[in-house]
Design a protein around this motif. Sequence first.
Motif, PDB file in Angstrom:
ATOM      1  N   GLU A   1      57.366 -33.755 -51.473  1.00  0.00           N
ATOM      2  CA  GLU A   1      55.959 -33.893 -51.851  1.00  0.00           C
ATOM      3  C   GLU A   1      55.251 -34.960 -51.028  1.00  0.00           C
ATOM      4  OE1 GLU A   1      58.429 -34.102 -53.977  1.00  0.00           O
ATOM      5  OE2 GLU A   1      58.307 -32.324 -55.271  1.00  0.00           O
ATOM      6  N   ASN A   2      55.988 -35.948 -50.548  1.00  0.00           N
ATOM      7  CA  ASN A   2      55.398 -37.012 -49.726  1.00  0.00           C
ATOM      8  C   ASN A   2      56.309 -37.318 -48.541  1.00  0.00           C
ATOM      9  OD1 ASN A   2      57.372 -38.006 -51.441  1.00  0.00           O
ATOM     10  ND2 ASN A   2      56.501 -40.035 -51.554  1.00  0.00           N
ATOM     11  N   ALA A   3      56.672 -36.254 -47.820  1.00  0.00           N
ATOM     12  CA  ALA A   3      57.675 -36.363 -46.752  1.00  0.00           C
ATOM     13  C   ALA A   3      57.261 -37.327 -45.647  1.00  0.00           C
ATOM     14  CB  ALA A   3      57.956 -34.981 -46.159  1.00  0.00           C
ATOM     15  N   LEU A   4      55.980 -37.300 -45.249  1.00  0.00           N
ATOM     16  CA  LEU A   4      55.538 -38.178 -44.167  1.00  0.00           C
ATOM     17  C   LEU A   4      55.575 -39.649 -44.592  1.00  0.00           C
ATOM     18  CD1 LEU A   4      52.569 -36.233 -42.536  1.00  0.00           C
ATOM     19  CD2 LEU A   4      54.914 -36.470 -41.717  1.00  0.00           C
ATOM     20  N   ALA A   5      55.232 -39.922 -45.855  1.00  0.00           N
ATOM     21  CA  ALA A   5      55.313 -41.293 -46.351  1.00  0.00           C
ATOM     22  C   ALA A   5      56.767 -41.759 -46.386  1.00  0.00           C
ATOM     23  CB  ALA A   5      54.693 -41.389 -47.743  1.00  0.00           C
ATOM     24  N   PHE A   6      57.668 -40.846 -46.725  1.00  0.00           N
ATOM     25  CA  PHE A   6      59.096 -41.171 -46.734  1.00  0.00           C
ATOM     26  C   PHE A   6      59.582 -41.497 -45.324  1.00  0.00           C
ATOM     27  CE2 PHE A   6      63.508 -39.668 -46.256  1.00  0.00           C
ATOM     28  CZ  PHE A   6      64.146 -40.499 -47.162  1.00  0.00           C
ATOM     29  N   LEU A   7      59.160 -40.674 -44.340  1.00  0.00           N
ATOM     30  CA  LEU A   7      59.522 -40.930 -42.947  1.00  0.00           C
ATOM     31  C   LEU A   7      58.936 -42.252 -42.476  1.00  0.00           C
ATOM     32  CD1 LEU A   7      60.735 -39.989 -40.221  1.00  0.00           C
ATOM     33  CD2 LEU A   7      58.580 -38.791 -39.798  1.00  0.00           C
ATOM     34  N   ALA A   8      57.702 -42.541 -42.877  1.00  0.00           N
ATOM     35  CA  ALA A   8      57.054 -43.800 -42.488  1.00  0.00           C
ATOM     36  C   ALA A   8      57.799 -45.001 -43.047  1.00  0.00           C
ATOM     37  CB  ALA A   8      55.606 -43.801 -42.972  1.00  0.00           C
ATOM     38  N   MET A   9      58.266 -44.899 -44.288  1.00  0.00           N
ATOM     39  CA  MET A   9      59.011 -45.992 -44.904  1.00  0.00           C
ATOM     40  C   MET A   9      60.315 -46.238 -44.176  1.00  0.00           C
ATOM     41  SD  MET A   9      58.954 -48.247 -47.272  1.00  0.00           S
ATOM     42  CE  MET A   9      60.098 -49.372 -48.070  1.00  0.00           C
ATOM     43  N   ARG A  10      60.998 -45.163 -43.787  1.00  0.00           N
ATOM     44  CA  ARG A  10      62.284 -45.299 -43.106  1.00  0.00           C
ATOM     45  C   ARG A  10      62.133 -45.862 -41.696  1.00  0.00           C
ATOM     46  NH1 ARG A  10      66.837 -42.710 -45.170  1.00  0.00           N
ATOM     47  NH2 ARG A  10      66.738 -42.956 -47.427  1.00  0.00           N
ATOM     48  N   SER A  11      61.063 -45.518 -41.024  1.00  0.00           N
ATOM     49  CA  SER A  11      60.932 -45.915 -39.622  1.00  0.00           C
ATOM     50  C   SER A  11      60.126 -47.197 -39.427  1.00  0.00           C
ATOM     51  CB  SER A  11      60.278 -44.788 -38.818  1.00  0.00           C
ATOM     52  OG  SER A  11      59.000 -44.464 -39.350  1.00  0.00           O
ATOM     53  N   GLY A  12      59.087 -47.427 -40.257  1.00  0.00           N
ATOM     54  CA  GLY A  12      58.223 -48.576 -40.049  1.00  0.00           C
ATOM     55  C   GLY A  12      58.148 -49.568 -41.186  1.00  0.00           C
ATOM     56  N   GLY A  13      58.529 -49.131 -42.391  1.00  0.00           N
ATOM     57  CA  GLY A  13      58.469 -50.043 -43.530  1.00  0.00           C
ATOM     58  C   GLY A  13      57.296 -49.740 -44.442  1.00  0.00           C
ATOM     59  N   ARG A  14      57.086 -50.633 -45.400  1.00  0.00           N
ATOM     60  CA  ARG A  14      56.093 -50.420 -46.439  1.00  0.00           C
ATOM     61  C   ARG A  14      54.676 -50.333 -45.893  1.00  0.00           C
ATOM     62  NH1 ARG A  14      54.939 -48.114 -51.208  1.00  0.00           N
ATOM     63  NH2 ARG A  14      53.370 -49.293 -52.374  1.00  0.00           N
ATOM     64  N   TRP A  15      54.324 -51.139 -44.886  1.00  0.00           N
ATOM     65  CA  TRP A  15      52.956 -51.127 -44.357  1.00  0.00           C
ATOM     66  C   TRP A  15      52.588 -49.758 -43.793  1.00  0.00           C
ATOM     67  CZ3 TRP A  15      51.751 -49.990 -39.286  1.00  0.00           C
ATOM     68  CH2 TRP A  15      52.828 -49.966 -38.373  1.00  0.00           C
ATOM     69  N   LEU A  16      53.532 -49.132 -43.083  1.00  0.00           N
ATOM     70  CA  LEU A  16      53.262 -47.824 -42.504  1.00  0.00           C
ATOM     71  C   LEU A  16      53.246 -46.748 -43.587  1.00  0.00           C
ATOM     72  CD1 LEU A  16      52.738 -46.252 -39.936  1.00  0.00           C
ATOM     73  CD2 LEU A  16      55.210 -46.015 -39.610  1.00  0.00           C
ATOM     74  N   GLN A  17      54.083 -46.894 -44.588  1.00  0.00           N
ATOM     75  CA  GLN A  17      54.088 -45.952 -45.700  1.00  0.00           C
ATOM     76  C   GLN A  17      52.744 -45.936 -46.422  1.00  0.00           C
ATOM     77  OE1 GLN A  17      56.330 -47.012 -49.211  1.00  0.00           O
ATOM     78  NE2 GLN A  17      57.028 -44.906 -49.518  1.00  0.00           N
ATOM     79  N   VAL A  18      52.187 -47.125 -46.677  1.00  0.00           N
ATOM     80  CA  VAL A  18      50.888 -47.217 -47.342  1.00  0.00           C
ATOM     81  C   VAL A  18      49.793 -46.615 -46.465  1.00  0.00           C
ATOM     82  CG1 VAL A  18      49.131 -48.814 -48.190  1.00  0.00           C
ATOM     83  CG2 VAL A  18      51.550 -49.219 -48.716  1.00  0.00           C
TER      84      VAL A  18
END
Length: 278
Positions: free
Chosen positions: A243-260
């Motif tokens: 449901e939020n795959a891109l946010a999950f990828l962002a968290m894994r690769s860049g951290g919380r700032w990129l996820q937000v």
Amino acid sequence: AAAAGIWAPFAALFASFTLWLFRWIYTEAITALPFNGGIYNVLLNTVRSKKVAGLVATLTILSYLATAVVSALSAAAYLQTIIDDTKMDPLEKGCYILPASISLIVFFAMLKLMGVSESAKIAAVMFLFHLGTMLVLMTVTLGAIAMPVKSMPFSLVWENLQTNFHYTGGSSNIARKVVLGFSSAMLGVSGFESSANFVEEQKEGVFPKTLRNMWYAVSTINIVFIIECVFATKLEDVVENRENALAFLAMRSGGRWLQVWVSIDAVVILAAAILTSY
């Protein structure tokens, strides 16, 4: 990822090639009869059957309504990621996905009833912001994969590849998995044909360019992100967070700032998609 696993990039390539073929056929059909209505107009002037065209028009309306619902649920899921990404079950206490999605559907329905429509300038700004966000996510993820940093050392990337290979079932039934992945990938590019609904408002020669530009964007973004997910994540985890795959990828690769950042971008784009669906 759920259908094709590690072979998903090949499925995405086939989907991109299919869209490339469809682009030329659709351009020929629409430019020959440049009237709003898209597929309905094409069938009405080729099959010469109002019943068939009416059936297609009804299915198209249902498709757009389904798009509004899916967009609302996805936007709410990304919003929940910003609020609390540990509570993603819609039935869990403290999860606001269902009330947020219902609120978005009702809110944009009221806006449409009041006569509010899309603004071309605002849409252009949102589109550029979205492309910029996708470019940042691509670059950060690629950097995390290519450089042995703490968040994603080479050992973790190699572990992800091995895990994803076994998750897919190895090298068995590759053709079947690619076909299933191709079907899922084609669902992921729905809306490619929507430009034909506004062909009368476009200057001569613009419609083929819109299809070309959409094909470039869809092909590049989908294929690159699928490949990055294969290297940077375990596909089993991606499926669980679909449901939020891109946010999950962002968290894994860049951290919380990129996820937000990615989640905010997704909420804005998906919310706008609800208004467009109406």
